[in-house]
Design an enzyme around this catalytic site. Structure first.
Site, PDB file in Angstrom:
ATOM      1  N   GLU B 128       0.967  -1.102  -0.095  1.00  0.00           N
ATOM      2  CA  GLU B 128       0.052   0.118  -0.006  1.00  0.00           C
ATOM      3  C   GLU B 128       0.970   1.044   0.008  1.00  0.00           C
ATOM      4  O   GLU B 128       2.103   1.181   0.095  1.00  0.00           O
ATOM      5  CB  GLU B 128      -0.763   0.006   1.293  1.00  0.00           C
ATOM      6  CG  GLU B 128      -1.712  -1.163   1.425  1.00  0.00           C
ATOM      7  CD  GLU B 128      -2.843  -1.167   2.358  1.00  0.00           C
ATOM      8  OE1 GLU B 128      -2.897  -0.170   3.316  1.00  0.00           O
ATOM      9  OE2 GLU B 128      -3.689  -1.992   2.417  1.00  0.00           O
ATOM     10  N   ILE B 158       1.272  -3.128  -8.066  1.00  0.00           N
ATOM     11  CA  ILE B 158       0.612  -4.500  -8.116  1.00  0.00           C
ATOM     12  C   ILE B 158       0.837  -4.893  -9.469  1.00  0.00           C
ATOM     13  O   ILE B 158       0.086  -4.396 -10.415  1.00  0.00           O
ATOM     14  CB  ILE B 158      -0.901  -4.420  -7.686  1.00  0.00           C
ATOM     15  CG1 ILE B 158      -1.124  -3.993  -6.311  1.00  0.00           C
ATOM     16  CG2 ILE B 158      -1.181  -5.941  -7.643  1.00  0.00           C
ATOM     17  CD1 ILE B 158      -0.159  -4.377  -4.973  1.00  0.00           C
ATOM     18  N   THR B 159       1.656  -6.176  -9.850  1.00  0.00           N
ATOM     19  CA  THR B 159       2.032  -6.568 -11.025  1.00  0.00           C
ATOM     20  C   THR B 159       0.789  -7.270 -11.673  1.00  0.00           C
ATOM     21  O   THR B 159      -0.122  -7.894 -11.041  1.00  0.00           O
ATOM     22  CB  THR B 159       3.246  -7.396 -11.061  1.00  0.00           C
ATOM     23  OG1 THR B 159       4.228  -6.770 -10.524  1.00  0.00           O
ATOM     24  CG2 THR B 159       3.583  -7.720 -12.507  1.00  0.00           C
ATOM     25  N   GLU B 367       9.276  -7.236  -3.742  1.00  0.00           N
ATOM     26  CA  GLU B 367       9.233  -8.488  -2.694  1.00  0.00           C
ATOM     27  C   GLU B 367       9.939  -8.749  -1.705  1.00  0.00           C
ATOM     28  O   GLU B 367      10.717  -9.731  -1.164  1.00  0.00           O
ATOM     29  CB  GLU B 367       9.285  -9.845  -3.735  1.00  0.00           C
ATOM     30  CG  GLU B 367       7.872  -9.789  -4.660  1.00  0.00           C
ATOM     31  CD  GLU B 367       7.686 -11.174  -4.887  1.00  0.00           C
ATOM     32  OE1 GLU B 367       7.942 -12.113  -4.083  1.00  0.00           O
ATOM     33  OE2 GLU B 367       7.447 -11.310  -6.269  1.00  0.00           O
TER      34      GLU B 367
END
Lengths: 248, 385
Positions: B128, B158-159, B367
């Site tokens: 976020e 967001i991929t 990540e």
């Protein structure tokens, strides 16, 4: 329709080939091997034919146990069966042709596909030899193929143009670039290829009719010279053209 | 070949196949897609047709039924040529398909996996605007309303969440408090067509420009309770486990990019001459290349071993963090040295070195940043006990 595709294992075209210590064979160390690119075209054509008409595609190779990996590749692309005619590294094209013909006589395929040449030894003899031994018609260097019932029509690349040739099945076809766009094996098919059996039969290790005496790699020469536009460079150019190139 | 050490015959065939596909299908398009910042449906669908989407998912759900090593090899070989396409595949598998396959009910698996392995994409909404490394600060909330849940909040970076192939995203939201006072998290499956949900593409990225990155907005977005992934309250556990495995695919991207930059640098250094000699014969360059070769060997052996641990179902929290940290820093070094060896040409968009140099940077951030990886590792070795 039963289709036989003859394939071979060749050094990757990007591999830097080193000649073995005997001076007449390729040193296999560090060489990556692939399915001969022209055989990929042959196999692709066979798969399309099967998809259209039903039937069965058998991939066959003559060689050592290492050739199993090439057969797995053919199975992953979609061949139904694979046959390894196992023996020593084949002595010459004739011994390969005899071994392939022995299998073909038992199988009686409707059509036999091969690449127009293998990119390792480039002898370009196999398709015609095989057809001759089997007494079948042969069309070589085919870049477009139509099979309708038993009627075969093929386009061949000839110097400066094309030729259209027809014959009837059964026959031998050798594949040229442009015939099709070979598919990539899909991941699930690579997994399935592992489960498909590879039939092994012993090769007749025939004595060679031809013998390789020597192999050499062409020397790399750096022949280009870069000159500027100064007076000295122009004089140098004239000297080089006169003395080195001997054109003026 | 040394890069195939310890691999099975099928894994080697897979590597060769993916490499050929990447060289022949992706490479010719990569530079232009990067330049135009364009997501390619065509290449995505071709990659799907090859079986890259759902590589490790069993065949009954439409996957290829391969092991984790095979999946990682696929990502590695794609990243060797182009990080954007590798990112699409890695994110869709590890973050899109992974959570549904590992935590979904049988009904959810049967509903979504066949679609997600045959051309539809799925995102994973965790980060976020104010909750990246600090995932505990997640503000997106969901509350129960009869049989439904109402979600409010937003997600960022967001991929795969807003392409025309995207079906939806898994979204982590706070759904209450645990008895110990900590937040309770739950994951919801939200399809893009649900009213109150909007997924918007983010533009002007430095890297991964041909992959899709999105912002997600939830404005009284209503989903039914059967859209909860697994059970209510499982969200945090699911997220940690998803990231453990996701780190392996980022590691694979680092390894692949490092190999791509290395191959590019070696080829260039052997061709380029200065002062009458190939520049690969100067120690300033040859030692750089030797060091990268060392890193590639170590990284590859370790990463594949961690994948085998994952295949055996072992915990890989520490090893995943090590692999991700090491491979992404190796990619940084390899891309940097590649540009350095190429000199001025390395700065030009005409050469892939420039794209490698940009694309590597996210691997130290996405990540879990490199700092977070060091935190994970140092915690596990007991530094803070």
């Amino acid at each position: 329709m039963n289709i036989l595709v003859c394939i071979s294992r060749v050094p990757d075209t990007a591999t830097k080939v080193i000649i073995g210590s005997d001076g007449k064979s390729i040193d296999p160390k560090g060489v990556k091997y692939i399915l001969n690119p022209y055989d990929e075209l042959a196999l692709e054509e066979a798969l399309r034919l099967r998809e259209k008409n039903g039937g069965n595609v058998t991939a066959i190779t003559v060689g050592t146990a290492e050739a199993t990996e090439t057969l797995r590749n053919a199975l992953a692309m979609g061949a139904d069966n694979a046959v390894l005619v196992k023996g020593d590294e084949p002595a010459d094209s004739y011994s390969v042709a005899v071994n392939l013909a022995d299998y073909a006589k038992k199988m009686n395929p409707d059509v036999i596909f091969l690449g127009k040449q293998s990119v390792d030894f480039d002898s370009l003899q196999l398709p015609s030899m095989l057809a001759e031994i089997l007494g079948l018609p042969s069309i070589s260097v085919v870049s477009k193929l139509t099979i309708d019932g038993t009627n075969v029509s093929a386009e061949r690349d000839i110097e400066g143009g094309k030729e259209v040739v027809s014959t009837t099945l059964p026959c031998v076809i050798s594949a040229q670039k442009g015939l099709n766009d070979p598919r990539y094996p899909k991941l699930p098919d690579i997994m399935k290829a592992k489960k498909k059996p590879i039939e092994e039969i012993a090769s007749n290790n025939l004595d060679a009719r031809t013998v390789v005496h020597k192999m050499e790699i062409p020397l790399k020469e750096r022949k280009a010279k870069i000159l500027g536009d100064s007076v000295q460079d122009i004089e140098m150019l004239v000297t080089l053209l006169h003395e080195d190139a001997k054109v003026i | 070949m040394s890069i195939n050490r310890g691999l099975t015959e099928e894994q080697i065939m897979l590597r060769n196949t993916v490499r050929k596909f990447a060289e022949e299908v992706i490479k010719p398009a990569a530079r232009e897609l990067d330049e135009k910042e364009e997501f390619s449906n065509e290449i995505t669908l071709q990659m799907c047709d090859m079986g890259f989407m759902g590589a490790f998912v069993p065949e009954e759900y439409g996957g290829a039924g391969m092991d984790y090593v095979s999946y990682i090899l696929t990502v590695e070989e794609l990243a060797r040529v182009d990080s954007s396409q590798a990112a699409t595949v890695a994110a869709h598998n590890s973050l899109g398909i992974g959570p549904i396959y590992y935590f979904g009910s049988e009904e959810q698996r049967m509903q979504y996996l066949p679609l997600l392995t045959s051309g539809k994409l799925w995102g994973f909404g965790l980060t976020e605007p104010e909750a990246g490394s600090d995932a505990g600060n997640t503000k997106t909330r969901a509350y129960q309303n009869g049989d439904d849940w109402i979600i409010n909040g937003s997600k960022i970076f967001i991929t795969n969440a807003s392409t025309s192939l995207t079906l939806g995203s898994s979204v982590l939201a706070v759904t209450g408090q645990q008895p110990d006072g900590r937040k309770q998290y739950t994951t919801f499956l939200v399809e893009n067509t649900v009213p109150g949900f909007e997924a918007k593409a983010m533009k002007h990225k430095m890297l991964w420009r041909a992959s899709n990155t999105s912002e997600l907005y939830f404005n009284d977005c209503r989903v039914t309770s059967n859209m909860i992934l697994g059970k209510k309250g499982d969200g945090f556990k699911q997220m940690l486990s998803t990231l453990d495995k996701g780190r392996l695919s980022i590691a694979a991207m680092g390894l692949g990019l490092a190999q791509g930059a290395f191959d590019y640098a070696v080829e260039y250094a052997k061709k380029r001459h200065t002062f009458g000699r190939a520049i690969s014969t100067y120690q300033a360059n040859s030692f750089k290349l030797a060091d990268i070769e060392v890193g590639l060997n170590l990284a590859r052996n370790f990463l594949y071993e961690v994948c085998r641990m994952a295949d055996r179902g072992e915990n890989i929290t520490k090893e995943g963090a090590i692999a991700k940290l090491y491979c992404s820093e190796l990619a940084h070094k390899a891309a940097n040295d590649c540009v350095q060896i190429m000199g001025g040409y390395g700065l030009m968009k005409e050469y892939d070195a420039e794209r490698f140099y940009r694309d590597q940077k996210i691997l130290e951030i996405g990540e879990g940043t490199s700092e977070i990886q060091r935190l994970v590792i140092s915690r596990i070795i007991g530094c803070y006990d």
